[in-house]
Design a protein around this motif. Sequence first.
Motif, PDB file in Angstrom:
ATOM      1  N   ILE A 109     -14.544  51.802  38.438  1.00  0.00           N
ATOM      2  CA  ILE A 109     -14.033  53.149  38.686  1.00  0.00           C
ATOM      3  C   ILE A 109     -15.009  53.928  39.569  1.00  0.00           C
ATOM      4  N   ALA A 110     -16.305  53.821  39.250  1.00  0.00           N
ATOM      5  CA  ALA A 110     -17.325  54.572  39.985  1.00  0.00           C
ATOM      6  C   ALA A 110     -17.413  54.132  41.443  1.00  0.00           C
ATOM      7  N   THR A 111     -17.175  52.844  41.695  1.00  0.00           N
ATOM      8  CA  THR A 111     -17.282  52.335  43.065  1.00  0.00           C
ATOM      9  C   THR A 111     -15.962  52.399  43.814  1.00  0.00           C
ATOM     10  N   GLY A 112     -14.902  52.835  43.131  1.00  0.00           N
ATOM     11  CA  GLY A 112     -13.613  52.983  43.776  1.00  0.00           C
ATOM     12  C   GLY A 112     -12.851  51.701  43.994  1.00  0.00           C
ATOM     13  N   ILE A 113     -13.245  50.605  43.317  1.00  0.00           N
ATOM     14  CA  ILE A 113     -12.560  49.328  43.530  1.00  0.00           C
ATOM     15  C   ILE A 113     -11.639  48.970  42.374  1.00  0.00           C
ATOM     16  N   ALA A 114     -11.550  49.846  41.373  1.00  0.00           N
ATOM     17  CA  ALA A 114     -10.683  49.568  40.236  1.00  0.00           C
ATOM     18  C   ALA A 114      -9.220  49.710  40.654  1.00  0.00           C
ATOM     19  N   THR A 115      -8.390  48.821  40.160  1.00  0.00           N
ATOM     20  CA  THR A 115      -6.957  48.857  40.474  1.00  0.00           C
ATOM     21  C   THR A 115      -6.151  48.935  39.178  1.00  0.00           C
ATOM     22  N   ARG A 116      -4.882  49.251  39.319  1.00  0.00           N
ATOM     23  CA  ARG A 116      -3.992  49.309  38.165  1.00  0.00           C
ATOM     24  C   ARG A 116      -3.971  47.935  37.481  1.00  0.00           C
ATOM     25  N   SER A 117      -4.026  47.927  36.168  1.00  0.00           N
ATOM     26  CA  SER A 117      -4.045  46.667  35.425  1.00  0.00           C
ATOM     27  C   SER A 117      -2.657  46.043  35.408  1.00  0.00           C
ATOM     28  N   ALA A 118      -2.592  44.778  35.004  1.00  0.00           N
ATOM     29  CA  ALA A 118      -1.303  44.089  34.941  1.00  0.00           C
ATOM     30  C   ALA A 118      -0.360  44.765  33.956  1.00  0.00           C
ATOM     31  N   SER A 119      -0.911  45.488  32.986  1.00  0.00           N
ATOM     32  CA  SER A 119      -0.074  46.189  32.006  1.00  0.00           C
ATOM     33  C   SER A 119       0.546  47.456  32.578  1.00  0.00           C
ATOM     34  N   GLY A 120       0.126  47.844  33.783  1.00  0.00           N
ATOM     35  CA  GLY A 120       0.676  49.027  34.426  1.00  0.00           C
ATOM     36  C   GLY A 120      -0.154  50.275  34.246  1.00  0.00           C
ATOM     37  N   LEU A 121      -1.289  50.176  33.562  1.00  0.00           N
ATOM     38  CA  LEU A 121      -2.127  51.343  33.325  1.00  0.00           C
ATOM     39  C   LEU A 121      -3.139  51.525  34.439  1.00  0.00           C
ATOM     40  N   GLU A 122      -3.379  52.782  34.805  1.00  0.00           N
ATOM     41  CA  GLU A 122      -4.461  53.098  35.730  1.00  0.00           C
ATOM     42  C   GLU A 122      -5.799  52.891  35.017  1.00  0.00           C
ATOM     43  N   PRO A 123      -6.872  52.602  35.771  1.00  0.00           N
ATOM     44  CA  PRO A 123      -8.181  52.343  35.143  1.00  0.00           C
ATOM     45  C   PRO A 123      -8.625  53.442  34.181  1.00  0.00           C
ATOM     46  N   ARG A 124      -8.448  54.703  34.564  1.00  0.00           N
ATOM     47  CA  ARG A 124      -8.896  55.791  33.678  1.00  0.00           C
ATOM     48  C   ARG A 124      -8.011  55.881  32.433  1.00  0.00           C
ATOM     49  N   GLU A 125      -6.732  55.487  32.568  1.00  0.00           N
ATOM     50  CA  GLU A 125      -5.875  55.446  31.389  1.00  0.00           C
ATOM     51  C   GLU A 125      -6.363  54.370  30.425  1.00  0.00           C
ATOM     52  N   VAL A 126      -6.754  53.214  30.959  1.00  0.00           N
ATOM     53  CA  VAL A 126      -7.292  52.145  30.116  1.00  0.00           C
ATOM     54  C   VAL A 126      -8.540  52.631  29.397  1.00  0.00           C
ATOM     55  N   LEU A 127      -9.430  53.302  30.148  1.00  0.00           N
ATOM     56  CA  LEU A 127     -10.665  53.807  29.553  1.00  0.00           C
ATOM     57  C   LEU A 127     -10.364  54.817  28.444  1.00  0.00           C
ATOM     58  N   ASP A 128      -9.383  55.664  28.656  1.00  0.00           N
ATOM     59  CA  ASP A 128      -9.006  56.641  27.624  1.00  0.00           C
ATOM     60  C   ASP A 128      -8.457  55.934  26.387  1.00  0.00           C
ATOM     61  N   GLU A 129      -7.627  54.922  26.590  1.00  0.00           N
ATOM     62  CA  GLU A 129      -7.066  54.188  25.457  1.00  0.00           C
ATOM     63  C   GLU A 129      -8.161  53.448  24.691  1.00  0.00           C
ATOM     64  N   ILE A 130      -9.121  52.886  25.424  1.00  0.00           N
ATOM     65  CA  ILE A 130     -10.253  52.218  24.775  1.00  0.00           C
ATOM     66  C   ILE A 130     -11.026  53.208  23.923  1.00  0.00           C
ATOM     67  N   SER A 131     -11.312  54.369  24.487  1.00  0.00           N
ATOM     68  CA  SER A 131     -12.078  55.381  23.754  1.00  0.00           C
ATOM     69  C   SER A 131     -11.357  55.786  22.479  1.00  0.00           C
ATOM     70  N   LEU A 132     -10.057  56.016  22.578  1.00  0.00           N
ATOM     71  CA  LEU A 132      -9.276  56.427  21.411  1.00  0.00           C
ATOM     72  C   LEU A 132      -9.296  55.333  20.340  1.00  0.00           C
ATOM     73  N   GLY A 133      -9.005  54.094  20.746  1.00  0.00           N
ATOM     74  CA  GLY A 133      -8.980  52.998  19.785  1.00  0.00           C
ATOM     75  C   GLY A 133     -10.340  52.691  19.209  1.00  0.00           C
ATOM     76  N   ALA A 134     -11.376  52.713  20.046  1.00  0.00           N
ATOM     77  CA  ALA A 134     -12.720  52.390  19.577  1.00  0.00           C
ATOM     78  C   ALA A 134     -13.232  53.436  18.590  1.00  0.00           C
ATOM     79  N   HIS A 135     -12.954  54.725  18.851  1.00  0.00           N
ATOM     80  CA  HIS A 135     -13.364  55.757  17.903  1.00  0.00           C
ATOM     81  C   HIS A 135     -12.720  55.524  16.540  1.00  0.00           C
ATOM     82  N   ARG A 136     -11.433  55.233  16.536  1.00  0.00           N
ATOM     83  CA  ARG A 136     -10.739  55.008  15.265  1.00  0.00           C
ATOM     84  C   ARG A 136     -11.302  53.796  14.536  1.00  0.00           C
ATOM     85  N   LEU A 137     -11.513  52.705  15.275  1.00  0.00           N
ATOM     86  CA  LEU A 137     -12.001  51.486  14.638  1.00  0.00           C
ATOM     87  C   LEU A 137     -13.425  51.649  14.113  1.00  0.00           C
ATOM     88  N   MET A 138     -14.301  52.291  14.892  1.00  0.00           N
ATOM     89  CA  MET A 138     -15.682  52.441  14.456  1.00  0.00           C
ATOM     90  C   MET A 138     -15.777  53.360  13.239  1.00  0.00           C
TER      91      MET A 138
END
Length: 741
Positions: A109-138
């Motif tokens: 993301i920082a270098t500008g080379i991140a692309t939409r994932s195969a699931s259809g999510l934008e990189p920052r959306e993936v990062l947000d979903e990770i943060s949400l799930g990881a907080h709950r799990l931890m």
Amino acid sequence: MSLHPAPTPDIVESASVVPLPTIRGRSRAANGRFIRAGATSAVYDPAEALPSDRFLDREISWLQFNERVLQLAADPAVPLLERTRFLAIFASNLDEFFMVRVAGLKRRIATGIATRSASGLEPREVLDEISLGAHRLMERHAALFRDVVGPALDGEGITLVRWEELTDKEQSTLGEMFRSTVYPVLTPLAVDPAHPFPYISGLSLNLAVILISPQTGREHFARVKVPPLLPRFIELPSEDGLYTTRLVLLEEVIAAHLDVLFPGMEVHETFTFRVTRNEDLEVEEDDAENLLTALEKELTRRRFGPPVRLEVEQEMDDHVLDLLTRELRVHPAEVYRLPSPLDLTALNIVADLDRTELSYPTFLPTTHPALAPVERSAAADILAAVRSEDVLLHHPYDSFSTSVQAFIGQAANDPQVLAIKQTLYRTSGDSPIIDALIDAAASGKQVLAVVEIKARFDEENNISWARKLEHAGVHVVYGMVGLKTHAKLCLVVRQEAGGLRRYCHVGTGNYNPKTARLYEDLGLLTCDEAIGEDLTRLFNQLSGMAPKSKFKRLLVAPRSVRSGLLELIKAEADKGSAGAIRIKVNSIVDEAVCDALYRASMAGASVDVLVRGICALRPGVPGLSETMRVRSILGRFLEHSRIFAFGNGKNATVYLGSADMMHRNLDRRVEALVPIADRDQVKAMVNLIDRGMSDKIASWHLDAEGQWLRHHLDAEGEPLADLQSEFIASYGARRRPGRRR
């Protein structure tokens, strides 16, 4: 009195805390599953476009895998010390996930080379979903230890005690230990105009200390690192018998003696914190000669990677947290407030306590019947056994030491063996296999070791024993530029009466005697001439210049594993409802493979996937994957084998090998799959997957919504059978049948 208050009842919940991101681009059927817009016919059209949201997100899928580990830790049917170990495994898994996957995503993301994932999510959306799930799990992970597993350990006489709960005598004893053992290795680092904020190394446990000057009344910040080389838990002498263990955390002992570190200052507050950094490696491989040196330099840089997660004690004051986030440049979303103690990877120490009644029953691997000597006092002749028949090994049920390890050891000591060639991805420096290769070289044999020094987080160990091998006269090469050598291969060349004979081992697991007792893996020992010729060509390609090598029996990545499997999948799809595909892997995300499986299911073929970790497939979607089932098994052994079966029974085509269905394995690694020729062994591999997929076996089932549902009880609420326990019983009870000649 212990660290743990009364348990709360909702910690053992089995519902997912990592929901799949919102699905888009497809209408929902009334039953909550998906239908393709306008789908009106059941006729299979191989040219039909597949729906755009057919892939689950790999990062979210990984979090769901770790949630399954957490469910085992929460299961009261699992022995208590094993639940404790699953808590440690969960924490260790998450550490690596942040260090590699999250760090890599942030870097892209920082270098500008991140692309939409195969699931259809934008990189920052993936990062947000990770943060949400990881907080709950931890949060759930920490609460599970604090409210459930910790009190249960306390009830069994294994207690974590706070400093203030110790007797005066115990505090005095620990004080002496602190002054003699801990104090000399501590380095307190203050922050003031003359002392900049210190560098905080990745995964280190630290004390944030707030000091007040009695002269000025001013507040000062200091950091004390908990020494990682000292035991995290200190065991107190027990006066209550064999089954009582009282443990004190090292950071509590340090916190109680901070006045020794900061004489003349008032210790006002103390909090623990921990930073996770980007620890993935980037090494230029253009000059293979300097790869070892380049990697050593990169390992030195690794500890200076940018932070990706900050764990802090729940009670930490906001102004202290503000200081840490500002100095470490951590975003608020990357902060995880958790109840102490932090870093529950240390619970492995507790899980290793000698309390057999709180652990899984003792398991002893047995020697494969084909390799067991007729006279028990005699040493097995592994090479003679392999000349007689192909030997299919299933570890850890089949002993690794009396099969693979004995095979290499016998070859090293056999004067008729001329050469040994082997790949080494992960092993231990004190491994008998390393010693056998050294002995073979010392006796004049040609010994080649293809060492993958870039095996993640084993780089330093691999560098160490690679140099040990080189100094002993072993020919050591580091594989091919741009590719990790992940294949598990050993080739032994022996002079015999009829000429040279090649003995081969192709496996799914590393040549590591320690992990071979904990990982479920498969291996084939064979004298098949075509396989021997293929291994010779593959080792020549790895050690020399043979880019156009062709293989008769093996599928070899990056050239032919994906294409070969796609052909086999299509052949089953062409059979329609008579087609059958069975796959057992650690992870499956490769889009081409997934799409081929979807099309096979659309054609009516049955598709069964047994996956331990990440899965991008959506099974059970009407019109897309109605004949597809995806299940997952976790347990005392790490399910690590990879099997690819096409067709039914003894007539199936079956491959086993080292490759998962991921881009890195199929495009950026040297992988090898070997076909199974023996019809009884083919049937056994088909039956292995069928048993794992059975509704009578405890497992997790993946649904069309992307959620994993645990199935471990039958309709009457009784536990379903455990696959690994079944194998322990069946392998232990077998007897050697008559040998085929």
